[in-house]
Design a protein around this motif. Structure first.
Motif, PDB file in Angstrom:
ATOM      1  N   PHE A  44      -0.724   3.356 -10.235  1.00 59.58           N
ATOM      2  CA  PHE A  44      -1.833   3.399  -9.306  1.00 59.58           C
ATOM      3  C   PHE A  44      -2.773   2.122 -10.465  1.00 59.58           C
ATOM      4  CE2 PHE A  44      -0.989   7.359  -7.364  1.00 59.58           C
ATOM      5  CZ  PHE A  44      -1.499   5.979  -5.840  1.00 59.58           C
ATOM      6  N   TYR A  75      -2.476   0.350  -6.025  1.00 61.19           N
ATOM      7  CA  TYR A  75      -0.924   0.288  -6.529  1.00 61.19           C
ATOM      8  C   TYR A  75      -0.203  -0.926  -6.564  1.00 61.19           C
ATOM      9  CZ  TYR A  75       2.624   1.247  -2.244  1.00 61.19           C
ATOM     10  OH  TYR A  75       3.468   0.621  -1.530  1.00 61.19           O
ATOM     11  N   ILE A  87      -7.299   4.986  -7.130  1.00 63.64           N
ATOM     12  CA  ILE A  87      -6.107   4.840  -6.416  1.00 63.64           C
ATOM     13  C   ILE A  87      -6.254   3.945  -5.897  1.00 63.64           C
ATOM     14  CG2 ILE A  87      -4.589   7.495  -6.463  1.00 63.64           C
ATOM     15  CD1 ILE A  87      -5.811   7.978  -3.939  1.00 63.64           C
TER      16      ILE A  87
END
Length: 256
Positions: free
Chosen positions: A59, A42, A39
């Motif tokens: 992500f 994103y 992550i």
């Protein structure tokens, strides 16, 4: 006369093991990459369909994800359920190894001063990038490990269930049904766990929690679904070529 049969069998065994190592290596390498990237960024854009602006959010770690399911489908088809499950368990251990190295790298001296509000060093600190990636990877990997195990085992189980029901026929069906089912499980679980357990998803201004999570889940699943449908042709070609190259009959158990 010389008997070349033992040499031929040895070369065939080596050939099968080399292909297995390549498939397993591609699977594990992609898995490590998606967990480290996770992550960290994103991607957010809109698609205009019939003058309707549809938001897309996912992500960056999802990008190498479809290849992991293609690899396990190849291994399931050519080498069987046992080896496919073995690769899945190895992937879990790889996740733990990644977390261990990140944890170890963060506690070795000199440890920078951590700002309480962010849990990170100052942006100007040379260690900021490492600790930022470390924080994101810890949060994402904890979520993805649970989702990963669930989804991969669902993939392997459904693949062999459909293969058994269809008596080894309709390769396209077991490839797509297993992948689409498992990736739905993965998309839902990884987003929910990442938000509620790891607290690693930020809600954009102007959106509710439900809206954001639904957009993430649908965007991730549609990306994976399209990837699964697109990999049907290479999967067919790959199985046809590799089964001849490795002298493996994937449906031999149904010919008895």
């Amino acid at each position: 006369m010389f008997d070349y049969k033992p040499n031929i069998e040895k070369r065939l065994i080596n050939r099968r093991e080399i292909v297995f190592i390549v498939l397993a290596g591609l699977f594990l390498g992609s898995l490590a990459m998606l967990n480290i990237l996770g992550i960290s960024r994103y991607i957010h854009f809109h698609i205009n369909i019939f003058n309707l602006e549809i938001p897309v959010m996912f992500f960056v770690g999802i990008l190498p994800y479809p290849i992991t399911f293609l690899c396990t489908d190849f291994i399931s088809e050519l080498y069987g359920k046992h080896r496919a499950n073995m690769v899945v368990w190895t992937g879990l251990m790889l996740n733990i190894w990644v977390l261990f190295i990140l944890w170890l790298g963060g506690i070795l001296p000199p440890v920078p001063e951590i700002i309480a509000e962010t849990g990170l060093p100052a942006v100007s600190d040379q260690d900021f990038s490492f600790f930022h990636i470390r924080k994101l990877t810890f949060g994402a990997t904890a979520a993805s490990m649970i989702a990963y195990l669930t989804a991969q085992f669902v993939d392997v189980h459904v693949f062999h269930l459909v293969k058994s029901i269809t008596k080894g026929k309709h390769l396209w069906l077991r490839n797509n049904v297993s992948t689409l089912t498992s990736q739905l499980v993965d998309s839902v679980s990884v987003v929910l766990i990442t938000y509620f357990y790891a607290h690693a998803i930020q809600i954009p201004e102007g959106r509710t929690i439900t809206q954001t999570l639904v957009i993430f889940i649908l965007s991730s699943y549609i990306f994976k679904m399209l990837s699964a449908l697109l990999d049907t042709v290479p999967f067919y070609i790959g199985v046809k070529y590799l089964s001849k190259y490795l002298q493996i009959d994937p449906v031999s158990e149904f010919k008895k």
